[in-house]
Design an enzyme around this catalytic site. Sequence first.
Site, PDB file in Angstrom:
ATOM      1  N   ASP A 188      23.369 -25.015 -32.494  1.00  0.00           N
ATOM      2  CA  ASP A 188      22.291 -25.470 -33.376  1.00  0.00           C
ATOM      3  C   ASP A 188      22.623 -25.345 -34.850  1.00  0.00           C
ATOM      4  OD1 ASP A 188      22.310 -22.756 -33.493  1.00  0.00           O
ATOM      5  OD2 ASP A 188      20.235 -22.455 -32.827  1.00  0.00           O
ATOM      6  N   ASP A 189      23.639 -24.562 -35.229  1.00  0.00           N
ATOM      7  CA  ASP A 189      23.967 -24.409 -36.641  1.00  0.00           C
ATOM      8  C   ASP A 189      25.046 -25.379 -37.101  1.00  0.00           C
ATOM      9  OD1 ASP A 189      25.920 -23.251 -35.124  1.00  0.00           O
ATOM     10  OD2 ASP A 189      26.238 -21.533 -36.453  1.00  0.00           O
ATOM     11  N   GLU A 241      37.585 -21.462 -25.852  1.00  0.00           N
ATOM     12  CA  GLU A 241      37.729 -22.915 -25.749  1.00  0.00           C
ATOM     13  C   GLU A 241      38.970 -23.307 -24.953  1.00  0.00           C
ATOM     14  OE1 GLU A 241      35.659 -21.852 -29.638  1.00  0.00           O
ATOM     15  OE2 GLU A 241      37.440 -21.216 -28.525  1.00  0.00           O
TER      16      GLU A 241
END
Length: 407
Positions: free
Chosen positions: A252-253, A352
């Site tokens: 969300d940032d 990741e």
Amino acid sequence: MASIRRTLSPPYHDRHYQNGETPVSVSSPSHKPFAASAKPSSALLGIGVCRLLAFVLLGKQPRRSWRRSLYRCLLFFLFGFLFGMTPFGHMNELQAHDFSLDIKPPNVNVNARLANAINHPARRGEFLLESLNLEVGAGVGANSDGSSDLVPRKQLIVVTPTYSRAAQAYFLIRLGQVLRLVPPPLLWIVVETKVVSTETADILRKSGVMYRHLVCTKNSTNIKDRGVHQRNTALEHIEHHKLDGIVYFADDDNIFSLELFHSLRQIRRFGTWPVAMLAQSKNKAILEGPVCNGSQVIGWHTNEKSKRLRRFHVDMSGFAINSTILWDPKRWRRPTSEPIRQLDKVKEGFQETTFIEQVVEDESHMEGIPFGCSRIINWHLHLEAHGLIYPKGWLFDKNLEADLTVT
């Protein structure tokens, strides 16, 4: 008193006079009923019925004037009935469609109207049709044979982990406004920890985006592990319900462009792109992601020495995968059917690459977007201040009371 009996004399019209006198027909009153009753008719029957009804209802013989009016009424009724039943045309002129209750539109000469529109330009407030196709099956993207060239859009599955903090509402509202501009279908999966907050649920309801609000039940005090568990909760949900689409982890940032979401629908298996980031010193921007030749990945951007040991140099918001990889291993010929999840036991910055190694073998299975990886379509700036708390005075337990003088 003497009584006189009158004898009936034979009719005189049958006599023949020898002296050439004209015979005189003399009829007696008693002769009429027998002559009239010799040839009964329907009219006399109706009159008798009317007399009977008048006698029964009135209890006496009807007056002559009333009887005359009744005769006239019956006569006019019979005349009108016969006049209405008389056909004034040929029966073959009546067709079945004359009695149909279907409402049919008027016939429109499309060619004449189109030629008239071309010869006379449309006036103000009118619309000019450039082309018109009234064939069955014709429509947007339809061919002459009725088939369609339209390809349905792939569904985008956007996964957003969130947690309670001072700027949470700001980040969620900003991301929701961006996703609202993306053409459907799009599913926004928002994952919270422990419990579903009413504030987050209210933001999602007002976003205008199709969403699913999930809860991660695993307790974690570390911010790194918390995000990993929240994403794994979303992956389990996608695998359990066999959701078909492109999975993208959107924190969300982060800052996103609409071009990013349009490009996600071009991905077949695994797509990646460069992400703009701020260096640790916050005084310069760096790139992290693939180096592409067209759509082929041929290298990686990296600037941090601590991350040079990674196999794939990609940010968490710099790749997307096909969701069928999670629940259909035979389609993608995966060597194992173990679930694909993010690992919380690796060092920070390696989540990741360890996740991508479970999805693809090497860069030959990747797709670089946009073409040539020549544009930045995603920013991860890390501008949020840590340890920020709600300022005092922002929340009120009750409404303030004030008296204002209106002048």
